[in-house]
Scaffold this active site. Structure first.
Site, PDB file in Angstrom:
ATOM      1  N   ASN A   1      -6.123   1.132  39.832  1.00 38.46           N
ATOM      2  CA  ASN A   1      -6.495   2.561  40.460  1.00 38.46           C
ATOM      3  C   ASN A   1      -6.469   2.801  41.814  1.00 38.46           C
ATOM      4  OD1 ASN A   1      -7.109   4.310  38.061  1.00 38.46           O
ATOM      5  ND2 ASN A   1      -8.496   2.767  37.532  1.00 38.46           N
TER       6      ASN A   1
ATOM      7  N   ASP B   1      -3.058  11.223  34.562  1.00 40.36           N
ATOM      8  CA  ASP B   1      -4.492  11.488  34.452  1.00 40.36           C
ATOM      9  C   ASP B   1      -4.509  13.124  34.358  1.00 40.36           C
ATOM     10  OD1 ASP B   1      -5.369   8.929  34.581  1.00 40.36           O
ATOM     11  OD2 ASP B   1      -6.461   9.010  36.349  1.00 40.36           O
TER      12      ASP B   1
ATOM     13  N   ARG C   1     -11.653   4.480  46.202  1.00 42.65           N
ATOM     14  CA  ARG C   1     -12.294   4.569  44.947  1.00 42.65           C
ATOM     15  C   ARG C   1     -13.237   3.610  44.941  1.00 42.65           C
ATOM     16  NH1 ARG C   1     -11.466   4.334  38.497  1.00 42.65           N
ATOM     17  NH2 ARG C   1     -12.543   6.155  38.011  1.00 42.65           N
TER      18      ARG C   1
ATOM     19  N   ASP D   1      -5.655  -0.996  33.598  1.00 46.29           N
ATOM     20  CA  ASP D   1      -5.506   0.048  34.660  1.00 46.29           C
ATOM     21  C   ASP D   1      -5.423  -0.513  36.126  1.00 46.29           C
ATOM     22  OD1 ASP D   1      -5.778   2.771  35.593  1.00 46.29           O
ATOM     23  OD2 ASP D   1      -7.692   3.061  34.792  1.00 46.29           O
TER      24      ASP D   1
HETATM   25  C1  DGJ Z   1      -7.544   6.075  35.381  1.00 46.90           C
HETATM   26  C2  DGJ Z   1      -7.249   6.232  34.271  1.00 46.90           C
HETATM   27  O1  DGJ Z   1      -5.841   6.851  34.232  1.00 46.90           O
HETATM   28  C3  DGJ Z   1      -8.209   6.938  33.234  1.00 46.90           C
HETATM   29  O2  DGJ Z   1      -7.650   7.229  32.243  1.00 46.90           O
HETATM   30  C4  DGJ Z   1      -9.400   6.197  33.028  1.00 46.90           C
HETATM   31  O3  DGJ Z   1      -9.179   4.855  32.569  1.00 46.90           O
HETATM   32  C5  DGJ Z   1      -9.813   5.733  34.566  1.00 46.90           C
HETATM   33  N1  DGJ Z   1      -9.021   5.348  35.496  1.00 46.90           N
HETATM   34  C6  DGJ Z   1     -10.990   4.893  34.318  1.00 46.90           C
HETATM   35  O4  DGJ Z   1     -11.574   4.420  35.536  1.00 46.90           O
END
Ligand code: DGJ
Length: 721
Positions: free
Chosen positions: A456, A522, A419, A454
């Site tokens: 990611n 998500d 990402r 978060d």
């Molecule tokens: C991943 C999260 O699970 C989403 O809900 C959102 O917050 C995005 N990241 C934002 O980048």
């Protein structure tokens, strides 16, 4: 209660007992099951053949709680280490058991402990000491266990693997249930039976991960055992069936790319494992959920009602400004929503996911002033929440430009981006100090009532200039992260934190310890959520599971707004779409939903949860029920995936109601169903016959909202006498 007498340690939960016997310096697990009385003696166990039948391949036949390397066994040992000559043999003797008042751990361990017993194991080869701890709690049937290696040898040792818990049983097969998945498809229930060999689930991604959750159960002929870990990093769970009819279960940190050096006198403490035994899956779920609420979640929030929220992410993505957000908040307020969560994109340079992570300051041009926006939303009578992703850094950020060495990367190697971002090096104390200070100030300045934390991407390019030995990275990352989370949450005692890792990629008891909620996935499609949420709720409380009405109008096949509500209402509930685009009729539906949710919020969030039937993963019909502790009221949702022309009427057996109580059952009015069903029945009939809805597959009347994926109805059940 823990009792130590003659050669025995007896560890009692409310209705389970675990008994360990010292037989010639080995710690035999002689019993784990339904609670036994305190006998004056345990001659019954002396009759078992605890003697090892040493052959060449798999010697000791009897179950132990601690297996050594050098015991003629092909089963996994409890701990592995080597000295500077590479000597890796160990042969542990069980020395003693003692009750202790407390213990040290750099990691989160269960709160509000009862009694703890410490077992000492001493290695005859390198003279290393290992302690195994078991803790029981007042009420409940969950036991916690962890271990500690102390280097009592005369040189440096390197620990190559360490279990938190080992349990052996006499059985020639094991039926394992576990929860695996991917991004957007977390917590899919899986089952496997093994009658030989070794089954393993794990994570190697630096986070507990969606791949395999650390929670799992093992069915052995007459009992179900359940396990989880208070740990957010790499973990490993193994179940082995030996040809000699012995099952060994172990859980703990993953030994994958793990090695931990201990100088003389130093120690390494494992994460705490929790475990229980029962004869029913429903009991396992209730034990695990209640344990999380009583002994994991911050007590300040553990039983606090969660606000109905709206999050802008699925509605706007990065494309918003302060005015848009305020418009969304105004509409949300009108329908009774209580908290506005401003997601990704409010900070630094962040109009897409290519930049900005690390710059945790307001993008004033976009928000019109974060504090001003937060105050405006608060003056509507709503609370305000903010998204952050502190464990990451974008190369295109002021923070990276100032501190490129803070990114997690190996010198002179181009790191893997995911990402378009890098992880930040939490093993570096300067990074922790900076983030802790910056975030506390940010949340205080804005007056955040809620924070979504978060994470990611999985970790790669594992390296910290702060560490001499990178094999310690995964462990020390979490020691550092947990200490940061402890400081941040203590400085902001009234802020509700929700953990998220691209959805449910770090859904574990370690994160729940600091953050009372976790975003489950998500994937907000209500049909897919049926399976994800059913998996989550097998082990984690509903008040901890973020669940939103979302993906609105994006769901394929189309799912009605009412069914979306019926599915999301079993979690920490909210909405996530551009509410300014909703029609008057949709707003009216949402207003009714929010009102209904608030009316039954306590029950929905904290009632005893039961999955109906075999669950939707295994059958076409199912749902859930939450029952108040005194069984005077309940809310149930029944669901059928079997829609279309079948002629039979599905029956939905309820659970948990008082057999002798007389209840009134009232269907929640839905905008896509003409009729409101209402009837009375005794609890025994509802539990054993069930609810019979004549036309659950037919009466979704609103043309636009007609569900083609599944049908659902919600009921409020109230005891009349
Ligand atoms: C991943 C999260 O699970 C989403 O809900 C959102 O917050 C995005 N990241 C934002 O980048």
């Amino acid at each position: 209660m823990i009792k130590i007498f003659s050669d025995y340690v007896k560890i009692d939960g409310e209705s389970v007992s675990l008994i360990i016997k010292n037989y010639s310096g080995r710690a035999f697990l002689v019993y784990f099951g339904k609670r036994l009385g305190d006998a004056e003696n345990y001659e019954v166990f002396d009759r078992g053949s605890w003697q090892s039948d040493a052959s060449n391949d798999d010697g000791p036949l009897s179950p132990v709680v601690f297996g050594s390397v050098s015991e003629y066994s092909s089963l996994e040992p409890f701990v592995r280490f080597h000295d500077d000559r590479g000597v890796f043999c160990n042969r542990f003797k069980y020395v003693k058991a003692e009750k202790i008042d407390g213990f040290y751990s750099p990691l989160p361990t269960s709160r509000d402990k009862g009694e703890t017993v410490k077992l000492t194991f001493s290695d005859e080869i390198l003279k290393v000491t290992v302690y195994q701890y078991y803790t029981v709690f007042k009420g409940g049937n969950v036991i916690a266990a962890h271990s500690e290696v102390v280097n009592t040898s005369d040189g440096v040792i390197t620990v190559d693997g360490l279990s938190s818990l080992q349990l052996d049983f006499v059985s020639d097969k094991a039926d394992i249930t576990y929860f695996s998945g991917t991004w957007k498809s977390e917590f899919q229930k899986k089952r496997v039976e093994i009658s030989g060999g070794r089954f393993e689930i794990d994570s190697k991604l630096g986070i507990s991960s969606a791949t395999h959750n650390p929670f799992f159960t093992v069915k052995l002929c007459d009992k179900i055992l359940a396990f989880n870990l208070i740990w957010s990093g790499n973990h490993k769970e193994t179940v082995e069936v030996s040809p000699y009819g012995r099952v060994r279960i172990q859980t703990g940190i993953n030994d994958y790319n793990f090695n931990y050096k201990l100088k003389i006198g130093e120690r390494l403490v494992s994460p705490e494992a929790i475990f229980t035994v029962s004869e029913s899956d429903d009991d396992i779920t209730r034990e695990m959920q209640n344990f999380a609420l009583k002994h994991i979640v911050n007590p300040k929030f553990a039983y606090r009602e969660r606000p109905v929220l709206i999050n802008n992410w699925e509605g706007t993505g990065f494309d918003f400004d302060g005015e848009k957000i305020y418009e969304m908040a105004k509409t949300a307020k009108k329908v009774g929503i209580e908290l506005f969560v401003l997601d990704d994109g409010w900070f630094g340079k962040r109009d897409n996911d290519l930049s900005g992570l690390g710059d945790w300051y307001d993008n004033e041009k976009k928000t019109g002033g974060l504090k001003i926006l937060a105050d405006k939303i608060r003056s509507l009578g709503m609370k305000f929440g903010l998204w952050v992703e502190p464990e990451m850094i974008s190369e295109d950020s002021d923070l990276y430009r100032a501190h490129p060495e803070w990114a997690m990367k190996i010198p002179n190697v181009t790191p893997l981006r995911r990402r378009s971002q890098l992880c930040i090096d939490i093993c570096n104390p300067d990074v922790r100090k900076y983030l802790t200070k910056t975030l506390i100030k940010l949340f205080k300045d804005v007056g955040a009532d809620y924070v979504k934390w978060d994470h990611n991407r999985a970790m790669s390019d594992i390296y910290s200039a702060m560490l001499e030995n990178q094999g310690e990275y995964f462990y020390k990352y979490y020691v550092g992260l947990y200490s940061m989370l402890a400081e941040i949450t203590a400085a902001l005692p009234d802020v509700l934190f929700e953990s998220c890792a691209s959805g449910g990629s770090r859904y574990d008891l370690g994160m729940l310890y600091y953050m009372p909620q976790n975003w489950a996935s998500d994937n907000t499609n209500a049909y897919d959520r049926l399976f994800i949420q059913e998996g989550v709720l097998t082990a984690y409380p509903q008040s901890c599971m973020g669940a939103h009405v979302a993906g609105y109008r994006k769901s394929t096949p189309v799912i009605s707004l009412e069914s979306m509500f019926n599915v999301a209402s079993i979690g920490a509930f909210g909405y996530e779409f551009d509410i300014t685009k909703a029609t008057e009729k949709q707003l009216e539906t949402i207003e009714n939903q929010v009102e209904y949710y608030k009316e039954h919020r306590q029950l929905l969030q904290y009632g005893d949860y039961f999955m109906l039937g075999k669950g939707l993963t295994e059958s076409e019909t199912g749902g859930w029920i939450v029952v108040s502790k005194d069984k005077t009221e309940a809310v149930a949702v029944i669901i059928t995936r079997e829609i279309g022309s079948k002629r039979y009427r599905p029956l939905f057996k309820l659970k948990g109601l008082d057999d002798n109580a007389f209840y009134k059952v009232t269907m929640r009015p839905q905008d896509n169903v003409e009729e409101v069903v209402e009837f009375t029945a005794y609890g025994d009939a509802l539990n054993s016959y069930g609810v019979d809805i004549e036309d659950i597959r037919w009466r979704e009347t609103d043309a636009k909202e007609t569900s083609t994926a599944f049908c659902s109805r919600m009921f409020y059940i109230k005891k009349i006498r």
